[in-house]
Design a protein around this motif. Structure first.
Motif, mmCIF file in Angstrom:
data_model
loop_
_atom_site.group_PDB
_atom_site.id
_atom_site.type_symbol
_atom_site.label_atom_id
_atom_site.label_comp_id
_atom_site.label_asym_id
_atom_site.label_seq_id
_atom_site.Cartn_x
_atom_site.Cartn_y
_atom_site.Cartn_z
ATOM 1 N N MET A 1 55.256 66.915 24.753
ATOM 2 C CA MET A 1 55.962 65.687 24.387
ATOM 3 C C MET A 1 57.059 66.038 23.394
ATOM 4 O O MET A 1 57.029 67.098 22.764
ATOM 5 C CB MET A 1 54.981 64.701 23.748
ATOM 6 N N ASP A 2 58.010 65.149 23.249
ATOM 7 C CA ASP A 2 59.086 65.401 22.298
ATOM 8 C C ASP A 2 58.478 65.631 20.913
ATOM 9 O O ASP A 2 57.461 65.019 20.559
ATOM 10 C CB ASP A 2 60.059 64.213 22.271
ATOM 11 N N GLY A 3 59.108 66.476 20.159
ATOM 12 C CA GLY A 3 58.525 66.896 18.885
ATOM 13 C C GLY A 3 58.798 65.945 17.735
ATOM 14 O O GLY A 3 58.445 66.234 16.591
ATOM 15 N N VAL A 4 59.437 64.838 17.990
ATOM 16 C CA VAL A 4 59.771 63.917 16.917
ATOM 17 C C VAL A 4 58.835 62.697 16.927
ATOM 18 O O VAL A 4 58.188 62.388 15.933
ATOM 19 C CB VAL A 4 61.250 63.474 17.004
ATOM 20 N N GLU A 5 58.740 62.059 18.083
ATOM 21 C CA GLU A 5 57.913 60.854 18.176
ATOM 22 C C GLU A 5 56.626 61.047 18.998
ATOM 23 O O GLU A 5 55.809 60.132 19.094
ATOM 24 C CB GLU A 5 58.726 59.714 18.820
ATOM 25 N N PHE A 6 56.494 62.179 19.649
ATOM 26 C CA PHE A 6 55.357 62.418 20.561
ATOM 27 C C PHE A 6 55.265 61.312 21.615
ATOM 28 O O PHE A 6 54.184 60.825 21.933
ATOM 29 C CB PHE A 6 54.035 62.507 19.794
ATOM 30 N N LYS A 7 56.383 60.912 22.107
ATOM 31 C CA LYS A 7 56.420 59.748 22.979
ATOM 32 C C LYS A 7 57.015 60.061 24.337
ATOM 33 O O LYS A 7 56.596 59.514 25.362
ATOM 34 C CB LYS A 7 57.283 58.693 22.275
ATOM 35 N N PHE A 8 58.016 60.957 24.356
ATOM 36 C CA PHE A 8 58.743 61.230 25.589
ATOM 37 C C PHE A 8 58.306 62.556 26.206
ATOM 38 O O PHE A 8 58.127 63.545 25.501
ATOM 39 C CB PHE A 8 60.249 61.241 25.309
ATOM 40 N N ALA A 9 58.151 62.532 27.532
ATOM 41 C CA ALA A 9 57.698 63.734 28.235
ATOM 42 C C ALA A 9 58.788 64.801 28.215
ATOM 43 O O ALA A 9 59.966 64.497 28.375
ATOM 44 C CB ALA A 9 57.340 63.377 29.669
ATOM 45 N N GLN A 10 58.388 66.049 28.023
ATOM 46 C CA GLN A 10 59.336 67.170 28.114
ATOM 47 C C GLN A 10 59.093 67.956 29.403
ATOM 48 O O GLN A 10 59.830 67.851 30.359
ATOM 49 C CB GLN A 10 59.204 68.100 26.912
ATOM 50 N N VAL B 1 68.336 60.658 41.602
ATOM 51 C CA VAL B 1 67.327 61.017 40.609
ATOM 52 C C VAL B 1 67.798 60.571 39.232
ATOM 53 O O VAL B 1 68.923 60.851 38.833
ATOM 54 C CB VAL B 1 67.069 62.537 40.623
ATOM 55 N N GLN B 2 66.944 59.879 38.528
ATOM 56 C CA GLN B 2 67.284 59.461 37.168
ATOM 57 C C GLN B 2 66.925 60.581 36.201
ATOM 58 O O GLN B 2 65.753 60.890 36.029
ATOM 59 C CB GLN B 2 66.507 58.202 36.789
ATOM 60 N N GLU B 3 67.932 61.164 35.594
ATOM 61 C CA GLU B 3 67.691 62.165 34.554
ATOM 62 C C GLU B 3 67.833 61.435 33.229
ATOM 63 O O GLU B 3 68.938 61.092 32.820
ATOM 64 C CB GLU B 3 68.697 63.302 34.658
ATOM 65 N N ARG B 4 66.721 61.185 32.597
ATOM 66 C CA ARG B 4 66.747 60.394 31.366
ATOM 67 C C ARG B 4 65.461 60.640 30.577
ATOM 68 O O ARG B 4 64.549 61.315 31.048
ATOM 69 C CB ARG B 4 66.878 58.913 31.716
ATOM 70 N N ARG B 5 65.405 60.066 29.385
ATOM 71 C CA ARG B 5 64.160 60.139 28.620
ATOM 72 C C ARG B 5 63.123 59.266 29.315
ATOM 73 O O ARG B 5 63.440 58.169 29.780
ATOM 74 C CB ARG B 5 64.387 59.606 27.211
ATOM 75 N N ILE B 6 61.925 59.768 29.417
ATOM 76 C CA ILE B 6 60.866 58.925 29.996
ATOM 77 C C ILE B 6 59.667 58.901 29.060
ATOM 78 O O ILE B 6 59.082 59.946 28.743
ATOM 79 C CB ILE B 6 60.514 59.316 31.452
ATOM 80 N N GLY B 7 59.350 57.703 28.589
ATOM 81 C CA GLY B 7 58.271 57.531 27.617
ATOM 82 C C GLY B 7 56.931 57.373 28.313
ATOM 83 O O GLY B 7 56.850 56.849 29.424
ATOM 84 N N MET B 8 55.884 57.810 27.647
ATOM 85 C CA MET B 8 54.556 57.716 28.240
ATOM 86 C C MET B 8 54.094 56.269 28.368
ATOM 87 O O MET B 8 53.291 55.947 29.236
ATOM 88 C CB MET B 8 53.537 58.547 27.444
ATOM 89 N N ASP B 9 54.627 55.382 27.502
ATOM 90 C CA ASP B 9 54.257 53.972 27.642
ATOM 91 C C ASP B 9 54.702 53.445 29.012
ATOM 92 O O ASP B 9 53.963 52.729 29.687
ATOM 93 C CB ASP B 9 54.849 53.129 26.499
ATOM 94 N N GLU B 10 55.887 53.877 29.428
ATOM 95 C CA GLU B 10 56.404 53.475 30.738
ATOM 96 C C GLU B 10 55.531 54.027 31.878
ATOM 97 O O GLU B 10 55.237 53.317 32.850
ATOM 98 C CB GLU B 10 57.843 54.011 30.853
ATOM 99 N N VAL B 11 55.092 55.269 31.711
ATOM 100 C CA VAL B 11 54.266 55.908 32.743
ATOM 101 C C VAL B 11 52.911 55.203 32.848
ATOM 102 O O VAL B 11 52.429 54.898 33.948
ATOM 103 C CB VAL B 11 54.087 57.416 32.438
ATOM 104 N N VAL B 12 52.321 54.929 31.693
ATOM 105 C CA VAL B 12 50.996 54.285 31.681
ATOM 106 C C VAL B 12 51.084 52.862 32.263
ATOM 107 O O VAL B 12 50.235 52.446 33.053
ATOM 108 C CB VAL B 12 50.408 54.259 30.245
ATOM 109 N N GLN B 13 52.138 52.175 31.898
ATOM 110 C CA GLN B 13 52.323 50.815 32.423
ATOM 111 C C GLN B 13 52.473 50.842 33.951
ATOM 112 O O GLN B 13 51.850 50.049 34.664
ATOM 113 C CB GLN B 13 53.556 50.181 31.786
ATOM 114 N N ALA B 14 53.284 51.786 34.445
ATOM 115 C CA ALA B 14 53.468 51.921 35.900
ATOM 116 C C ALA B 14 52.128 52.221 36.566
ATOM 117 O O ALA B 14 51.815 51.691 37.639
ATOM 118 C CB ALA B 14 54.477 53.028 36.197
ATOM 119 N N TYR B 15 51.334 53.045 35.908
ATOM 120 C CA TYR B 15 50.013 53.402 36.451
ATOM 121 C C TYR B 15 49.148 52.153 36.621
ATOM 122 O O TYR B 15 48.579 51.920 37.687
ATOM 123 C CB TYR B 15 49.342 54.405 35.512
ATOM 124 N N TYR B 16 49.099 51.328 35.571
ATOM 125 C CA TYR B 16 48.240 50.141 35.648
ATOM 126 C C TYR B 16 48.809 49.069 36.583
ATOM 127 O O TYR B 16 48.072 48.232 37.097
ATOM 128 C CB TYR B 16 47.941 49.590 34.251
#
Ligand SMILES: *Cc1c(COP(=O)(O)O)cnc(C)c1O
Length: 362
Positions: free
Chosen positions: A229-238, A282-297
């Motif tokens: 994950m990003d080293g600043v917020e631990f939020k975005f996938a690397q 293809v979207q090349e952008r920051r992707i947060g885990m909150d977005e991934v988890v929400q998509a999952y549910y």
């Protein structure tokens, strides 16, 4: 094309010492463990007084080095990983070597190391592969010759400063499938691989050294790899271990943007180009885990996969994120990534047209 004209030439007057007796007969090509066997020959070239000198191809063997060389202490060392394939007509080609070379030179620049001239790199590579072409396996679809260029600092001095001497080498290893099964990943919520201003985009040895302990802990916990994950917020996938990551959410393909912390994967690039051919943007952008988890549910997380030279495409079947365990669709349902995996494999062995001129003939 300039690059084609160089094939099988030996511009740098590489001195060749052939092995007396090939070891190829000792290898069971139906049962190859990744990265365990090395071909008969290797390439070496030294850098001193601002020049690459003494290019040689010699039998694969141990090196003699001083314990004081700075690479061993301060980690001024980089590498690459690429592959050569044999097609049905026994023609040998390397997958996108110039892209790998350019990345090698970017890694070199970041680590205050000298660049390798294109001609030297390609001449060394093609001469070496040609010499060891009987080592290229062809029994299984993923079979190839893994090529490992590397460079390290050889100044014999304990003081901390950029080295003035380097050794550049290439050796080769026959390989088959890297991950034989889909993988389980754990999100790293404690350790960081890379951060802005660091060396995340370089294929530097030290990047890997720092991941050994986290990787060991992930394996002990039952996972195959870590998702950094990003080293600043631990939020975005690397990215994952040795691979870039792609998410398919609601038929949209997303991959983290190259922001300097992420390795600019040649497989990543190739997958984006193959998707463009299919009219996927293809979207090349920051992707947060909150977005991934929400998509999952919401039932919209259709696919997650890693891309890299070793594994090409590796499907992720489980992702652990804090207390959540995301269990993804069975691999046979991942239509798009399965298609991409097949296409890429077929281009490499010449049974699908190489529209983008990715294959470089040896
Ligand atoms: C090499 C590497 C990759 C994959 O790059 P490819 O060019 O596709 O092989 C991804 N992440 C890291 C950290 C790597 O070292």
């Amino acid at each position: 094309m300039r690059t084609q004209a160089l094939n099988n030439t030996n511009l740098y007057d590489i001195q060749i010492e052939r092995i007396a007796q090939s070891r190829v007969a000792e290898i069971d090509f139906n049962n190859i463990q990744f990265g365990k066997y090395f071909t008969d020959h290797m390439f070496c070239c030294e850098y001193e007084e601002g020049q690459w000198v003494r290019p040689v191809i010699i039998p694969y063997r141990k090196l003699e080095l001083s314990p004081s060389i700075s690479a061993l202490h301060y980690g001024q060392a980089i590498f690459e990983g690429m592959k050569a394939y044999k097609d049905q007509h026994n023609m040998v080609s390397i997958f996108r070597p110039i892209q790998h070379l350019d990345r090698f030179n970017k890694s070199a620049a970041r680590m205050a190391m000298p660049e390798i001239p294109h001609d030297l790199f390609l001449s060394a590579m093609t001469t070496l592969i040609d010499l060891d072409r009987s080592w290229i396996p062809t029994n299984n679809p993923d079979d190839s010759l893994y090529l490992r260029p590397l460079m390290f600092a050889t100044d014999e001095q304990i003081g901390v400063k950029p080295s003035e001497k380097f050794l550049f080498m290439i050796f080769c290893s026959p390989v088959s499938t890297y991950y034989s099964k889909p993988i389980k990943v754990m999100l790293s919520d404690q350790y960081v691989r890379a951060f802005p201003g660091g060396v995340g985009y370089a294929k530097a040895a030290g990047n890997y050294a720092a991941t050994m302990l986290p990787l060991k802990e992930a394996r002990d916990a039952g996972f195959d790899q870590l998702l950094w994950m990003d080293g600043v917020e631990f939020k975005f996938a690397q990215e994952i271990g040795t691979m870039n990551i792609f998410f398919v959410i609601d038929n949209q393909v997303i991959t983290p943007i190259l922001d300097g912390t992420i390795l600019d994967g040649i497989t990543r690039r190739s997958i984006i180009e193959l998707l463009n051919d299919k009219a996927y943007h293809v979207q090349e952008r920051r992707i947060g885990m909150d977005e991934v988890v929400q998509a999952y549910y919401n039932g919209k997380l259709e696919d997650v996969f890693g891309t890299g030279t070793a594994a090409t495409i590796a499907h992720i079947v489980e992702m652990q994120y804090g207390k959540e365990l995301l269990v993804l669709a069975p691999v046979h349902e991942r239509k798009l990534s399965n298609e991409l995996k097949t296409e890429l494999a077929e281009i490499k062995i010449g049974i699908r047209p190489d529209k983008h001129s990715w294959m470089y003939k040896v």
